[in-house]
Scaffold this active site. Structure first.
Site, PDB file in Angstrom:
ATOM      1  N   HIS A  53       0.840  -1.191   0.000  1.00  0.00           N
ATOM      2  CA  HIS A  53       0.000   0.000   0.000  1.00  0.00           C
ATOM      3  C   HIS A  53       0.879   1.246   0.000  1.00  0.00           C
ATOM      4  O   HIS A  53       2.096   1.166   0.210  1.00  0.00           O
ATOM      5  CB  HIS A  53      -0.943   0.000   1.219  1.00  0.00           C
ATOM      6  CG  HIS A  53      -0.247  -0.018   2.533  1.00  0.00           C
ATOM      7  ND1 HIS A  53      -0.338  -1.063   3.418  1.00  0.00           N
ATOM      8  CD2 HIS A  53       0.561   0.885   3.132  1.00  0.00           C
ATOM      9  CE1 HIS A  53       0.373  -0.803   4.499  1.00  0.00           C
ATOM     10  NE2 HIS A  53       0.936   0.369   4.340  1.00  0.00           N
TER      11      HIS A  53
HETATM   12  P1  TYD Z   1      -2.182  -3.754   7.459  1.00  0.00           P
HETATM   13  O1  TYD Z   1      -2.213  -2.343   6.972  1.00  0.00           O
HETATM   14  O2  TYD Z   1      -2.730  -4.807   6.549  1.00  0.00           O
HETATM   15  O3  TYD Z   1      -0.702  -4.145   7.870  1.00  0.00           O
HETATM   16  P2  TYD Z   1       0.627  -4.049   6.980  1.00  0.00           P
HETATM   17  O4  TYD Z   1       1.023  -2.608   6.974  1.00  0.00           O
HETATM   18  O5  TYD Z   1       1.639  -4.898   7.630  1.00  0.00           O
HETATM   19  O6  TYD Z   1       0.287  -4.531   5.620  1.00  0.00           O
HETATM   20  O7  TYD Z   1      -2.936  -3.812   8.850  1.00  0.00           O
HETATM   21  C1  TYD Z   1      -3.426  -5.008   9.397  1.00  0.00           C
HETATM   22  C2  TYD Z   1      -4.708  -4.714  10.169  1.00  0.00           C
HETATM   23  O8  TYD Z   1      -4.434  -3.869  11.284  1.00  0.00           O
HETATM   24  C3  TYD Z   1      -5.752  -4.018   9.324  1.00  0.00           C
HETATM   25  O9  TYD Z   1      -7.020  -4.550   9.686  1.00  0.00           O
HETATM   26  C4  TYD Z   1      -5.687  -2.572   9.769  1.00  0.00           C
HETATM   27  C5  TYD Z   1      -5.230  -2.684  11.211  1.00  0.00           C
HETATM   28  N1  TYD Z   1      -4.412  -1.550  11.687  1.00  0.00           N
HETATM   29  C6  TYD Z   1      -4.922  -0.714  12.659  1.00  0.00           C
HETATM   30  O10 TYD Z   1      -6.063  -0.868  13.134  1.00  0.00           O
HETATM   31  N2  TYD Z   1      -4.141   0.320  13.124  1.00  0.00           N
HETATM   32  C7  TYD Z   1      -2.883   0.536  12.641  1.00  0.00           C
HETATM   33  O11 TYD Z   1      -2.195   1.489  13.090  1.00  0.00           O
HETATM   34  C8  TYD Z   1      -2.371  -0.337  11.613  1.00  0.00           C
HETATM   35  C9  TYD Z   1      -1.008  -0.133  11.041  1.00  0.00           C
HETATM   36  C10 TYD Z   1      -3.176  -1.372  11.180  1.00  0.00           C
END
Ligand code: TYD
Length: 138
Positions: A53
């Site tokens: 992302h």
């Molecule tokens: P995600 O963005 O998929 O993680 P990565 O950056 O490793 O790809 O996040 C995983 C899950 O956690 C998703 O449901 C969103 C949630 N999340 C939060 O609630 N708060 C946060 O600060 C972050 C980074 C993720």
């Protein structure tokens, strides 16, 4: 300006003595933003790719406080770079509007992420083609 020039490795102050190591990361001093949020990622194995992302607003610093991982960044204009996170006193600064993939996690990897914002799902771009489109419109 080429956003790839803004992603960069950072080296933090390390205070070591016979008791062990202490690494210091102060918001707005050692990294270019005030820290509003921290989260950390562990238990991801070598086959996993995380991230995938870009963020419209958030800036991040990523530090492997234990173990190792890699991060590939893309600016949406054809430039990319890979950073190896393999020392607890180094990190990578990621500006806003940069695509990121984290991968090659060692079994003991603990990836600490410092963020400039509180979490807001609406500032995430999770589709690469959409990211490229937005970059080109800027
Ligand atoms: P995600 O963005 O998929 O993680 P990565 O950056 O490793 O790809 O996040 C995983 C899950 O956690 C998703 O449901 C969103 C949630 N999340 C939060 O609630 N708060 C946060 O600060 C972050 C980074 C993720």
């Amino acid at each position: 300006m080429n956003v790839m020039n803004l992603a960069q490795m950072l080296e933090f102050q390390q205070k070591g003595d016979e008791r062990g190591h202490l690494v210091i990361v102060e918001g707005t001093k050692d990294i270019p933003f005030d820290i509003k949020r921290i989260f950390y990622i562990y238990g991801s194995d070598a086959n996993v790719v995380r991230g995938q992302h870009a963020n419209m607003i958030s800036e991040f610093v990523l530090i492997n406080v234990a173990g190792t991982s890699k991060i590939r960044v893309k600016d949406g204009k054809g430039n990319e770079a890979v950073y190896n996170l393999n020392r607890p006193h180094t990190g990578v600064y990621l500006p806003k509007m940069i695509w990121k993939d984290m991968y090659d996690f060692s079994e003991d990897s603990v990836l600490l992420c410092l963020a400039s914002t509180h979490y807001d799902a609406s500032e995430y771009i999770r589709d690469y083609d959409e990211f490229v489109r937005i970059v080109q419109e800027q």
